[in-house]
Design an enzyme around this catalytic site. Sequence first.
Site, PDB file in Angstrom:
ATOM      1  N   ASP A  96       0.859  -1.181   0.000  1.00 56.92           N
ATOM      2  CA  ASP A  96       0.000   0.000   0.000  1.00 56.92           C
ATOM      3  C   ASP A  96       0.901   1.238   0.000  1.00 56.92           C
ATOM      4  O   ASP A  96       1.989   1.225   0.572  1.00 56.92           O
ATOM      5  CB  ASP A  96      -0.862   0.024   1.271  1.00 56.92           C
ATOM      6  CG  ASP A  96      -1.631  -1.277   1.456  1.00 56.92           C
ATOM      7  OD1 ASP A  96      -2.340  -1.677   0.521  1.00 56.92           O
ATOM      8  OD2 ASP A  96      -1.509  -1.889   2.536  1.00 56.92           O
TER       9      ASP A  96
ATOM     10  N   ASP B 262      -1.621  -2.919  -4.540  1.00 55.51           N
ATOM     11  CA  ASP B 262      -2.423  -3.232  -3.368  1.00 55.51           C
ATOM     12  C   ASP B 262      -3.284  -1.987  -3.085  1.00 55.51           C
ATOM     13  O   ASP B 262      -3.863  -1.432  -4.013  1.00 55.51           O
ATOM     14  CB  ASP B 262      -1.496  -3.641  -2.211  1.00 55.51           C
ATOM     15  CG  ASP B 262      -2.234  -4.393  -1.111  1.00 55.51           C
ATOM     16  OD1 ASP B 262      -3.402  -4.748  -1.305  1.00 55.51           O
ATOM     17  OD2 ASP B 262      -1.643  -4.613  -0.046  1.00 55.51           O
TER      18      ASP B 262
ATOM     19  N   ASP C   5      -4.238   1.892   3.896  1.00 56.60           N
ATOM     20  CA  ASP C   5      -4.891   0.936   4.772  1.00 56.60           C
ATOM     21  C   ASP C   5      -4.749   1.387   6.219  1.00 56.60           C
ATOM     22  O   ASP C   5      -3.665   1.821   6.634  1.00 56.60           O
ATOM     23  CB  ASP C   5      -4.278  -0.467   4.630  1.00 56.60           C
ATOM     24  CG  ASP C   5      -4.839  -1.230   3.425  1.00 56.60           C
ATOM     25  OD1 ASP C   5      -5.628  -0.648   2.659  1.00 56.60           O
ATOM     26  OD2 ASP C   5      -4.473  -2.406   3.261  1.00 56.60           O
TER      27      ASP C   5
ATOM     28  N   ARG D 191     -13.893   0.528  -2.381  1.00 59.56           N
ATOM     29  CA  ARG D 191     -13.281   0.774  -1.074  1.00 59.56           C
ATOM     30  C   ARG D 191     -12.905   2.243  -0.858  1.00 59.56           C
ATOM     31  O   ARG D 191     -11.734   2.581  -0.765  1.00 59.56           O
ATOM     32  CB  ARG D 191     -12.040  -0.102  -0.858  1.00 59.56           C
ATOM     33  CG  ARG D 191     -12.309  -1.583  -0.994  1.00 59.56           C
ATOM     34  CD  ARG D 191     -11.060  -2.385  -0.644  1.00 59.56           C
ATOM     35  NE  ARG D 191     -11.283  -3.823  -0.855  1.00 59.56           N
ATOM     36  CZ  ARG D 191     -10.326  -4.741  -0.752  1.00 59.56           C
ATOM     37  NH1 ARG D 191      -9.090  -4.381  -0.454  1.00 59.56           N
ATOM     38  NH2 ARG D 191     -10.610  -6.017  -0.938  1.00 59.56           N
TER      39      ARG D 191
END
Length: 444
Positions: free
Chosen positions: A224, A263, A267, A322
């Site tokens: 990420d 990715d 996060d 997301r």
Amino acid sequence: MIENRSVNSLKCHARAIASLVGCTALVLAATGTTAEARTRPHDLARQVLPAGDGWGSATTGTTGGAAADAAHVHTVTTWAGFRAALADGSTAPRIIRVKGTIDAGAGGCESFAAPGYDFDAYLRKYAPENWGYSTDLNAEPDDSPEGLRRVSAARQDTAVKAEIPANTTLIGVGRNAGFKGASLQIKGVDNVVVRNLTFESPLDCFPQWDPTDTAVGNWNSEYDSAVVHGSTHVWLDHNTFTDGDHPDSSLPTYFGRIYEQHDGELDIVRGADYVTASWNVFTDHDKTILVGNSDSAETAAVDRGHLKVTFHHNLFSNLVERAPRVRFGQVDSYNNHFVAGEGFSYSYGIGMESQLVAEHNAFTLPSGTGAGTVLKKWKEAPLTAADNYVNGVATDLIAVHNAEIPAEPLSSGAGWTPTLRPRVDRPRTVPGIVDHGAGAGKLR
Ligand code: CA
Ligand code: CA
């Protein structure tokens, strides 16, 4: 965005008292109506998250490295220089000014590959027609194509991750500062500020083939752009997260599946808490933001009662899904602008025990995309959604979702009421305000 700060809400955090610059400025700001702009610290690197500005301002607040002494102010122009500035082992307040674009993978994928690693050999050995769908791939020896992939991946992992210490401010200098191919690890620390940086998503040079992910297998990748892992008091402000020159549409296909090399953009996981993400641009990406990364009992024990995150005045554009997907946390998402493009799947993922409040947001959807797809139900978890506008029209997101997707009904009532909002803009004005002000290169 000086004009966004409410003078009434300004007060000194305990930690800011250590920072005479920040604290004095805030006290002065509160004493005169025109003093605010003048007395906020002129040096952007020493600004702190204002009191009352989202979950990041809760309890001890977020000041990052605002109180750094001269010995702990670094200006970096290279990846090696950046990592050296992070790595003195101290948690004294530090400021790292990033100049220009720093490439964490400048040597290219070849520079990470283990001796003997051969991607063509990997493809031959693990093609479904040769290998089938056995999980034994994980048990392959170190000198096998998978073993050499593992070693290569570990080398990239070590090279492109940077651990950010407590009490740090990272700030881009000017309009064109940031990172390519880097993964910031804000892991197990308190009090970090990240501002005015553009992050071009890392490309995983060695994605792993997982024969058991979906019925036909899948490529899985790491890295990420930024991870908040078990950390508290993090302020991410005026950054841009993008796939940049390497959109998923440019990636090849092997074994009938996209060779996914990305990715997430951001996060927030593993019991992380008290995060404010304001005025960022999240763009041109598939799986964008996770708040909580698993439903497992072990993860639940760590995440439950944490993962409190505020998203405000962010631009979420041309994403697949997301934005964010939420588990467990009390997430407040207000005054954001969501612009859907080709391939749009959903914006908010309603996951296990999530308590999402989504209010006063604006959504710009192309014709043919139903407003019901803004919400995606993964688990039964009531949310609050009020005063949201879709293409300029007030829209009850839950009612529209339930009408369009009756098999996945969502229910209303997150069970808590956000208070840490310095200013709420009318959702009709949000696209203009956010599109103009969000992202790297906009701070003055
Ligand atoms: Ca992944
Ligand atoms: Ca991730």
